[in-house]
Design an enzyme around this catalytic site. Structure first.
Site, PDB file in Angstrom:
ATOM      1  N   ASP A 179       0.836  -1.196   0.000  1.00  0.00           N
ATOM      2  CA  ASP A 179       0.000   0.000   0.000  1.00  0.00           C
ATOM      3  C   ASP A 179       0.870   1.244   0.000  1.00  0.00           C
ATOM      4  O   ASP A 179       1.895   1.280  -0.695  1.00  0.00           O
ATOM      5  CB  ASP A 179      -0.937  -0.033   1.220  1.00  0.00           C
ATOM      6  CG  ASP A 179      -2.259   0.655   0.965  1.00  0.00           C
ATOM      7  OD1 ASP A 179      -2.274   1.898   0.841  1.00  0.00           O
ATOM      8  OD2 ASP A 179      -3.288  -0.029   0.910  1.00  0.00           O
ATOM      9  N   HIS A 233      -3.710   6.175   3.278  1.00  0.00           N
ATOM     10  CA  HIS A 233      -4.382   4.911   2.978  1.00  0.00           C
ATOM     11  C   HIS A 233      -3.747   3.703   3.665  1.00  0.00           C
ATOM     12  O   HIS A 233      -4.425   2.913   4.327  1.00  0.00           O
ATOM     13  CB  HIS A 233      -4.390   4.736   1.466  1.00  0.00           C
ATOM     14  CG  HIS A 233      -5.351   3.725   0.950  1.00  0.00           C
ATOM     15  ND1 HIS A 233      -5.013   2.419   0.717  1.00  0.00           N
ATOM     16  CD2 HIS A 233      -6.643   3.846   0.579  1.00  0.00           C
ATOM     17  CE1 HIS A 233      -6.055   1.769   0.227  1.00  0.00           C
ATOM     18  NE2 HIS A 233      -7.064   2.607   0.123  1.00  0.00           N
ATOM     19  N   SER A 558     -11.371  -1.126  -0.056  1.00  0.00           N
ATOM     20  CA  SER A 558     -10.051  -1.045   0.587  1.00  0.00           C
ATOM     21  C   SER A 558     -10.146  -1.264   2.077  1.00  0.00           C
ATOM     22  O   SER A 558      -9.218  -1.783   2.704  1.00  0.00           O
ATOM     23  CB  SER A 558      -9.434   0.336   0.350  1.00  0.00           C
ATOM     24  OG  SER A 558      -8.812   0.428  -0.886  1.00  0.00           O
TER      25      SER A 558
END
Length: 732
Positions: A179, A233, A558
């Site tokens: 990520d 994220h 996600s």
């Protein structure tokens, strides 16, 4: 060289900003209930008996000076403690002689001079019938002010309890986060209490919890990228996987009434950064390099909350994911945020052996009360402005075609909303666009009604220049429809933000944005399973709030994916001899079937496997799985309408129970006419660890109507279903 770019599925600035469907989830009865009135307040089987004499904390000769603590080495403290112990011994002797059925189960001398007594049928009057007793009362029952709702939905605490509880949940299992990096300064990833670990990569970004930090971008040499968590994220995803148990959290100035925990709070993490610095995409080679490095570094599970365009059945990244699964690494992948609509699944979530995640709702948010015409509603805060003092103004209902409200995606007449609070709806364009248009019409603030069932979400900006500055909030669809009838009424937006835990009816609703199957070319069922992916609260890096540690609510597949990766860590920890395929099947094929609801109304049960997979995951059932299936779902592909074909496929069953088992097999149709489904045998008997193959078939009648046809293969043991798999064919 042609680039195969992958975007992060559900970045806060993109997915939260989309005017697509919101999510909500139907919960199992009793979960997240807001009805506490019926809870027992006492346990009348036990009592606290307070004895004469002050405890150490208040006795004149032992109580500490202001700002100090009791000195247990002090002579006076030792002497008085011995005196209290002797008094308790006298009481215990009296109890044995006079109330022999009662039993002392605990002793106290610091905060209280007391004993705990298991009554075993005795009354309070009986156990306090001596001059040694000052008072006695039944023991009160206390409850957490709130539980972590997404963990409750997937029954994670129950799964932990089968193997040592939260203190060991996921202990030693390694999960690679492919990520945008992990902020090791966040308390979710503090390594206090973790044994020393071999750390690999850039030691500036590792510790004994996050044991790897590597960057993967073929642009790194030119741009000097590092593994640092610049974006939000990856840290959010990592927190959902393995945030340390019960980490205190705030969102803005609002204290969350429970400690944040990852699904596998004791797991070790790896930062395999494929979105370093300001990069918003990664090439296939970057992701493949990261996966191979993680595998070589000994990681058991990989989380890929990312997705990109599909490139057919031989999409190389999907092939790589399939191969890693067969090499015994579980790879959890986002199914994508391109829904609603069939055949919107993205790569590499479309991989046959990926653990692909669809998204559903969690019924909580941080927001403020909004009142109008005698009603009060919760308005979720997000990335936009909020009021600094209570704001009261007339409510201007901006009418349009979506539930009677305007999406405000086009410019509104100048001055038409001057000094008013505008009510519009979610949908069609980014939140930034619609709020900017409302601001341009002179509104003092804006309330956005959700356009799907469930709780409101934290609205995110779209990252464009010139973001709107007026206060903006989202309310639930139901609340938006109520507010619509209050047009012109004085409306007040409070500045007192709070944590809202709403009804369990707002849980387990499918996210409107959650990508759906079937896959292209080979027409396979995707997602495999659904997990919480709307209003998921987790960690973000320190630079994203004014007073770290930082936490935020995000939405997207996600956010669902790390629930599956953390679950894989828990299953692997408790069953180290299971293969990756067994772990994957345990999570998919024991999911709760028939609990997920449609985003459109929040009540219609979704049975379509290409929307809901095998259901919403149940981690407690997964760690107790009795049988594994390979594949986890069966597709018979596409067949011409009117062909009248019969097709067969095989499913391998493996006994995971540790003892010989007889499994009953049955097929129940779900949808579609003109097509029949069957299984080759009604039962199989397997020794512990043994496997066998059964055949499942579909028979399409000539003239069968076009469309997807579906059934469910049920596997039972002793009359109780222990696993199920979706069977699917597409008539064209």
């Amino acid at each position: 060289m042609t680039r195969n770019a992958f975007r992060m599925a559900a970045m806060a600035t993109a997915i939260a900003a989309l005017g697509l469907g919101a999510l909500s989830v139907p919960a199992v009865a009793g979960q997240n209930s807001d009805n506490t009135a019926a809870r027992p307040t006492q346990d009348t089987s036990v009592a606290l008996v307070v004895l004469n004499g002050d405890p150490l904390s208040t006795y004149v000769k032992t109580k500490p000076a202001k700002g100090k603590k009791i000195d247990f080495g002090n002579t006076n403290v030792k002497a008085y403690r011995a005196q209290l112990s002797a008094l308790r011994n006298d009481y215990k002797a009296w109890l044995r002689a006079n109330v022999p059925g009662a039993k002392v189960t605990g002793e106290f001398d610091i905060a209280l001079n007391a004993v705990a007594v298991q009554l075993n049928g005795a009354s309070l009057a009986q156990v306090s019938g001596t001059s040694m007793v000052k008072s006695a009362q039944y023991q009160a029952l206390y409850y957490p002010s709130a539980a972590d709702p997404d963990l409750a939905l997937i029954s994670a605490p129950a799964a932990w309890a089968t193997a040592g509880g939260s203190a060991t949940a996921g202990d030693g299992i390694r999960v690679a986060i492919v990520d945008s990096g992990i902020d090791t300064t966040h308390p979710c990833f503090a390594d206090t209490g973790y044994p020393a670990q071999t750390q690999v990569g850039d030691r500036s970004f590792t510790n004994n919890k996050v044991i790897a930090a590597k960057v993967f971008s073929n642009r790194t040499p030119q741009r000097g990228y590092t593994a640092e968590a610049v974006g939000e994220h990856g840290t959010h995803v990592a927190g959902t996987v393995a945030c340390n148990y019960a980490t205190p959290a705030k969102v803005g100035n609002v204290t969350i009434p429970y400690g944040i925990s990852g699904v596998a709070p004791r797991a070790l993490l790896g930062n395999y950064n494929v979105f370093p610095g300001d990069l918003a995409n990664a090439r296939s080679e970057d992701i493949l390099n990261a996966l191979e490095a993680a595998y070589a570094d000994g990681f058991d599970v990989a989380n890929m909350s990312l997705g990109g365009g599909s490139h057919g059945a031989q999409d190389l990244l999907t092939v790589a994911v399939d191969n890693l699964d067969q090499a015994n690494m579980v790879v959890a992948v986002a199914n994508g945020n391109s829904g609603p609509g069939f055949s919107t699944v993205e790569s590499p979530g479309m991989a046959a052996r990926a653990l692909s995640a669809g998204a559903s709702t969690v019924p909580h948010f941080v927001g403020v009360p909004i009142s109008a015409a005698g009603g009060s509603y919760g308005g979720a805060t997000g990335d936009f402005g909020t009021v600094t003092a209570p704001l009261t103004a007339p409510l201007a209902v901006v009418t349009g075609s979506v539930n009677g409200l305007s999406t405000a995606c086009s410019a509104l007449p100048a001055g038409s909303l001057s000094g008013q609070i505008a009510l519009i709806t979610r949908g069609s364009c980014s939140f930034s666009t619609k709020i900017r248009n409302v601001q341009g019409a002179g509104a003092a603030a804006v309330v956005v009604s959700n356009n799907v069932a469930g709780t409101p979400i934290a609205m995110g900006t779209d990252g464009t220049a010139g973001q709107p500055t007026i206060p903006a909030y989202m309310v639930a669809l139901e609340d938006g429809m109520s507010l619509k009838s209050a047009a012109g009424a004085a409306t007040t937006i409070s500045n007192s933000a709070a944590y809202f835990l709403t009804s369990s009816a707002n849980a387990d609703i499918m996210a409107g944005f959650s990508s759906q199957g079937p896959t292209d070319v080979d027409v396979r069922v995707k997602p495999d399973v659904v997990a919480p992916g709307v209003n998921v609260l987790s960690s973000i890096p320190h630079q994203f709030c004014s007073a770290p540690p930082c936490f935020a609510f995000f939405q997207g597949t996600s956010m669902a994916t790390p629930h599956l990766a953390g679950s894989a860590a828990i299953v692997r920890q408790q069953h180290p001899d299971w293969s990756a395929a067994n772990v994957r099947s345990a999570i998919v094929n024991t999911a709760d079937w028939g609990v997920l609801k449609a985003a459109s109304n929040g009540s219609t049960i979704v049975y379509d496997g290409n929307t809901a997979g095998a259901g919403r995951e149940n981690l407690a059932a997964a760690v107790n799985a009795k049988v594994a299936l390979d594949p986890v779902s069966v597709s018979f592909g596409a067949e011409p309408s009117g062909s009248g074909q019969t097709r067969s496929a095989t499913v391998t069953l493996t006994n995971l129970s540790g003892a010989a088992q007889t499994y009953s097999l049955a097929v129940s149709p779900v949808s579609g006419s003109g097509v029949g489904f069957s299984v080759s045998t009604p039962s199989v008997t397997l020794a512990a660890g043994a496997s066998t193959t059964v055949s499942v078939s579909t028979n399409a009648a000539q003239g069968a109507t076009a469309g997807g046809k579906q059934a469910v293969l049920w596997i039972s043991s002793g009359g109780t279903p222990v696993a199920h798999a979706v069977l699917y064919t597409l008539v064209k």
